[in-house]
Design a protein around this motif. Sequence first.
Motif, PDB file in Angstrom:
ATOM      1  N   THR A   1       5.606   3.190  14.967  1.00 51.73           N
ATOM      2  CA  THR A   1       6.059   4.340  14.184  1.00 51.73           C
ATOM      3  C   THR A   1       4.863   4.889  13.419  1.00 51.73           C
ATOM      4  N   VAL A   2       4.792   6.204  13.288  1.00 52.76           N
ATOM      5  CA  VAL A   2       3.714   6.832  12.530  1.00 52.76           C
ATOM      6  C   VAL A   2       4.204   7.114  11.111  1.00 52.76           C
ATOM      7  N   LYS A   3       3.429   6.669  10.128  1.00 51.60           N
ATOM      8  CA  LYS A   3       3.790   6.851   8.717  1.00 51.60           C
ATOM      9  C   LYS A   3       2.842   7.851   8.073  1.00 51.60           C
ATOM     10  N   SER A   4       3.383   8.721   7.236  1.00 51.25           N
ATOM     11  CA  SER A   4       2.618   9.790   6.593  1.00 51.25           C
ATOM     12  C   SER A   4       2.500   9.536   5.086  1.00 51.25           C
ATOM     13  N   PRO A   5       1.736  10.378   4.361  1.00 52.89           N
ATOM     14  CA  PRO A   5       1.599  10.206   2.906  1.00 52.89           C
ATOM     15  C   PRO A   5       2.944  10.121   2.194  1.00 52.89           C
ATOM     16  N   GLY A   6       3.013   9.233   1.225  1.00 50.72           N
ATOM     17  CA  GLY A   6       4.252   8.980   0.494  1.00 50.72           C
ATOM     18  C   GLY A   6       4.953   7.716   0.951  1.00 50.72           C
ATOM     19  N   THR A   7       4.563   7.198   2.139  1.00 51.00           N
ATOM     20  CA  THR A   7       5.179   5.975   2.667  1.00 51.00           C
ATOM     21  C   THR A   7       4.620   4.756   1.945  1.00 51.00           C
ATOM     22  N   ILE A   8       5.500   3.821   1.635  1.00 48.12           N
ATOM     23  CA  ILE A   8       5.096   2.553   1.030  1.00 48.12           C
ATOM     24  C   ILE A   8       5.041   1.502   2.130  1.00 48.12           C
ATOM     25  N   LEU A   9       3.874   0.900   2.328  1.00 48.89           N
ATOM     26  CA  LEU A   9       3.684  -0.127   3.345  1.00 48.89           C
ATOM     27  C   LEU A   9       3.664  -1.507   2.701  1.00 48.89           C
ATOM     28  N   GLY A  10       4.365  -2.456   3.310  1.00 46.68           N
ATOM     29  CA  GLY A  10       4.295  -3.837   2.827  1.00 46.68           C
ATOM     30  C   GLY A  10       5.303  -4.208   1.768  1.00 46.68           C
ATOM     31  N   SER A  11       6.182  -3.289   1.370  1.00 39.57           N
ATOM     32  CA  SER A  11       7.161  -3.613   0.321  1.00 39.57           C
ATOM     33  C   SER A  11       8.152  -4.667   0.816  1.00 39.57           C
ATOM     34  N   ALA A  12       8.552  -4.550   2.096  1.00 37.99           N
ATOM     35  CA  ALA A  12       9.463  -5.562   2.654  1.00 37.99           C
ATOM     36  C   ALA A  12       8.768  -6.910   2.714  1.00 37.99           C
ATOM     37  N   GLY A  13       7.467  -6.902   3.007  1.00 37.35           N
ATOM     38  CA  GLY A  13       6.702  -8.151   3.039  1.00 37.35           C
ATOM     39  C   GLY A  13       6.650  -8.830   1.687  1.00 37.35           C
TER      40      GLY A  13
ATOM     41  N   SER B   1      12.420   0.718  -1.699  1.00 34.56           N
ATOM     42  CA  SER B   1      11.550   0.921  -0.545  1.00 34.56           C
ATOM     43  C   SER B   1      11.627  -0.251   0.423  1.00 34.56           C
ATOM     44  N   ALA B   2      11.693  -1.472  -0.119  1.00 28.38           N
ATOM     45  CA  ALA B   2      11.750  -2.664   0.730  1.00 28.38           C
ATOM     46  C   ALA B   2      13.029  -2.696   1.555  1.00 28.38           C
ATOM     47  N   ILE B   3      14.162  -2.430   0.912  1.00 23.77           N
ATOM     48  CA  ILE B   3      15.440  -2.433   1.631  1.00 23.77           C
ATOM     49  C   ILE B   3      15.474  -1.305   2.653  1.00 23.77           C
ATOM     50  N   ASN B   4      14.946  -0.148   2.268  1.00 29.22           N
ATOM     51  CA  ASN B   4      14.918   0.989   3.183  1.00 29.22           C
ATOM     52  C   ASN B   4      14.079   0.664   4.421  1.00 29.22           C
ATOM     53  N   ALA B   5      12.952  -0.029   4.219  1.00 25.64           N
ATOM     54  CA  ALA B   5      12.087  -0.397   5.344  1.00 25.64           C
ATOM     55  C   ALA B   5      12.801  -1.359   6.288  1.00 25.64           C
ATOM     56  N   LEU B   6      13.564  -2.296   5.731  1.00 25.62           N
ATOM     57  CA  LEU B   6      14.295  -3.252   6.559  1.00 25.62           C
ATOM     58  C   LEU B   6      15.357  -2.554   7.409  1.00 25.62           C
ATOM     59  N   LEU B   7      15.963  -1.510   6.855  1.00 28.18           N
ATOM     60  CA  LEU B   7      17.025  -0.807   7.571  1.00 28.18           C
ATOM     61  C   LEU B   7      16.500   0.282   8.508  1.00 28.18           C
ATOM     62  N   MET B   8      15.424   0.950   8.102  1.00 31.15           N
ATOM     63  CA  MET B   8      14.922   2.085   8.874  1.00 31.15           C
ATOM     64  C   MET B   8      13.902   1.685   9.932  1.00 31.15           C
ATOM     65  N   ASP B   9      13.073   0.687   9.642  1.00 33.69           N
ATOM     66  CA  ASP B   9      11.981   0.341  10.557  1.00 33.69           C
ATOM     67  C   ASP B   9      12.324  -0.798  11.499  1.00 33.69           C
ATOM     68  N   ASN B  10      13.514  -1.352  11.354  1.00 36.22           N
ATOM     69  CA  ASN B  10      13.926  -2.456  12.213  1.00 36.22           C
ATOM     70  C   ASN B  10      14.541  -1.900  13.492  1.00 36.22           C
TER      71      ASN B  10
ATOM     72  N   PHE C   1       0.837  -1.196   0.000  1.00 37.15           N
ATOM     73  CA  PHE C   1       0.000   0.000   0.000  1.00 37.15           C
ATOM     74  C   PHE C   1       0.876   1.251   0.000  1.00 37.15           C
ATOM     75  N   ILE C   2       0.466   2.247  -0.768  1.00 36.03           N
ATOM     76  CA  ILE C   2       1.140   3.543  -0.797  1.00 36.03           C
ATOM     77  C   ILE C   2       0.181   4.559  -0.193  1.00 36.03           C
ATOM     78  N   ILE C   3       0.571   5.163   0.907  1.00 36.73           N
ATOM     79  CA  ILE C   3      -0.304   6.128   1.578  1.00 36.73           C
ATOM     80  C   ILE C   3      -0.340   7.429   0.769  1.00 36.73           C
ATOM     81  N   ILE C   4      -1.551   7.881   0.426  1.00 38.25           N
ATOM     82  CA  ILE C   4      -1.672   9.163  -0.273  1.00 38.25           C
ATOM     83  C   ILE C   4      -2.428  10.190   0.567  1.00 38.25           C
ATOM     84  N   GLU C   5      -3.175   9.730   1.577  1.00 41.97           N
ATOM     85  CA  GLU C   5      -3.859  10.636   2.500  1.00 41.97           C
ATOM     86  C   GLU C   5      -3.956   9.966   3.862  1.00 41.97           C
ATOM     87  N   GLY C   6      -3.781  10.752   4.927  1.00 43.36           N
ATOM     88  CA  GLY C   6      -3.928  10.221   6.274  1.00 43.36           C
ATOM     89  C   GLY C   6      -2.629   9.715   6.868  1.00 43.36           C
TER      90      GLY C   6
END
Length: 240
Positions: free
Chosen positions: A109-121, A161-170, A92-97
């Motif tokens: 962690t709070v994610k804002s518009p522009g964040t890609i969710l689930g790419s690491a998954g 995005s997936a690699i970034n999520a693994l490094l930033m959200d871990n 999912f790519i957040i575009i609002e909320g």
Amino acid sequence: ELALLYNVNRTAKVCCNQEGLLLRMDRNCFHLCMNKLSERHVARAMGFFKTDSNFCSMNDDELKNLAAVCTVQVFGRNEQILREGEVGDWMFIIIEGNVQTVDSDGNSTVKSPGTILGSAGMIMKQQISGARAIDRVTCLALARNSLERLIGSVEDVIRRSAINALLMDNHNIPNELAFFKELTVAQQKSIIDRCESMEFTPLQPIVVSGAPAQLVLVTQGELAVMPEDFDTSAHLELSK
């Protein structure tokens, strides 16, 4: 509606059992409405992609291909978007909320518009954290089978995005990798773009003694540091 969607004749008979008012839409009108809705979703997705730093470098054809396979999904307050451990079939790519993500250790962690969710998954085959809408959230949803048909810049953006999520959200990231969070976005992208995906079979050497220094990020499975006299061939025979 299934008969209309798939352009086939109905297989069941519908009868009226009491007097009332019926609103009817024929096939041509239904497809016209669906096409209009699809065009509106594509236009909304294109508008977002062209202004987002992750996607704006892609050309128009690539953006149109990506927008065409996305669907717009809206989540209400506190509604679950992703569940930790579930099969990673959606991104999912957040575009609002705003969205709250929570990992297995309870770190949020709070994610804002522009964040890609689930790419690491998508890479690890299962979601590594849950995601819940904090307020009303609008996302562009992309299924795995649609992503597999996209190549080129689209694939690069999702991979980055997936690699970034693994490094930033871990939150359990080793101290040796803590430097990554201190880098600028451009520096992070530069490092990620130099990463390459590789797969290894059980007991296959990943790094051998004397090899040049390198950074290895495990996204699936486990590895171990073995002594120099470790006999790989003997262990392979025992495992058969």
